[in-house]
Design a protein around this motif. Structure first.
Motif, PDB file in Angstrom:
ATOM      1  N   SER A  29       0.817  -1.214   0.000  1.00  0.00           N
ATOM      2  CA  SER A  29       0.000   0.000   0.000  1.00  0.00           C
ATOM      3  C   SER A  29       0.847   1.259   0.000  1.00  0.00           C
ATOM      4  CB  SER A  29      -0.938   0.004   1.208  1.00  0.00           C
ATOM      5  OG  SER A  29      -1.849  -1.064   1.098  1.00  0.00           O
ATOM      6  N   ARG A  33       0.170   3.604  -3.148  1.00  0.00           N
ATOM      7  CA  ARG A  33      -0.602   4.828  -2.885  1.00  0.00           C
ATOM      8  C   ARG A  33       0.040   6.060  -3.498  1.00  0.00           C
ATOM      9  NH1 ARG A  33       0.563   5.064   3.116  1.00  0.00           N
ATOM     10  NH2 ARG A  33       2.605   5.990   2.993  1.00  0.00           N
ATOM     11  N   ILE A  46      -8.198   3.649  -1.588  1.00  0.00           N
ATOM     12  CA  ILE A  46      -7.857   2.967  -0.338  1.00  0.00           C
ATOM     13  C   ILE A  46      -8.381   1.529  -0.309  1.00  0.00           C
ATOM     14  CG2 ILE A  46      -8.159   2.995   2.168  1.00  0.00           C
ATOM     15  CD1 ILE A  46      -7.855   6.093   1.914  1.00  0.00           C
TER      16      ILE A  46
END
Length: 103
Positions: A29, A33, A46
């Motif tokens: 992540s 991201r 998310i």
């Protein structure tokens, strides 16, 4: 045929997140991201990051499952469950601003 920019950026983010996760064992992540939040709204990015991260870890678990020594892992699993039992109600009740300041 032209590939949409969103699909290209999504593929790049997932690939880079997979590479980082493959080398380190975590941080999918964190790597993904950096790209996904520039392309998608957080409400979409998310959950996508969480799903891909869980899928990546699940695939790794399938590959190493037969090598796990459950007697040695049991204390870690018990500790993780006990910690989650305490942390989840605490996190649900704490005010987000207070948490942000404390963190």
């Amino acid at each position: 045929m032209q590939v949409p920019v969103e699909l290209t950026m999504l593929s790049t983010a997932v690939f880079l997140g997979g590479v980082v996760s493959g080398f380190s064992g975590f941080a999918f992540s964190a790597a993904a991201r950096a790209i996904l939040l520039h392309v998608f709204e957080p409400i979409a990015a998310i959950p996508l990051m969480m799903f891909c991260s869980i899928a990546s870890q699940a695939m790794s678990l399938v590959k190493v499952y037969r090598f796990i020594l459950w007697r040695e892992v049991a204390p870690l699993l018990i500790g993780g469950m006990a910690g989650a039992a305490v942390a989840v109600p605490f996190m649900a009740s704490i005010h987000p601003h207070s948490f942000r300041i404390a963190f």
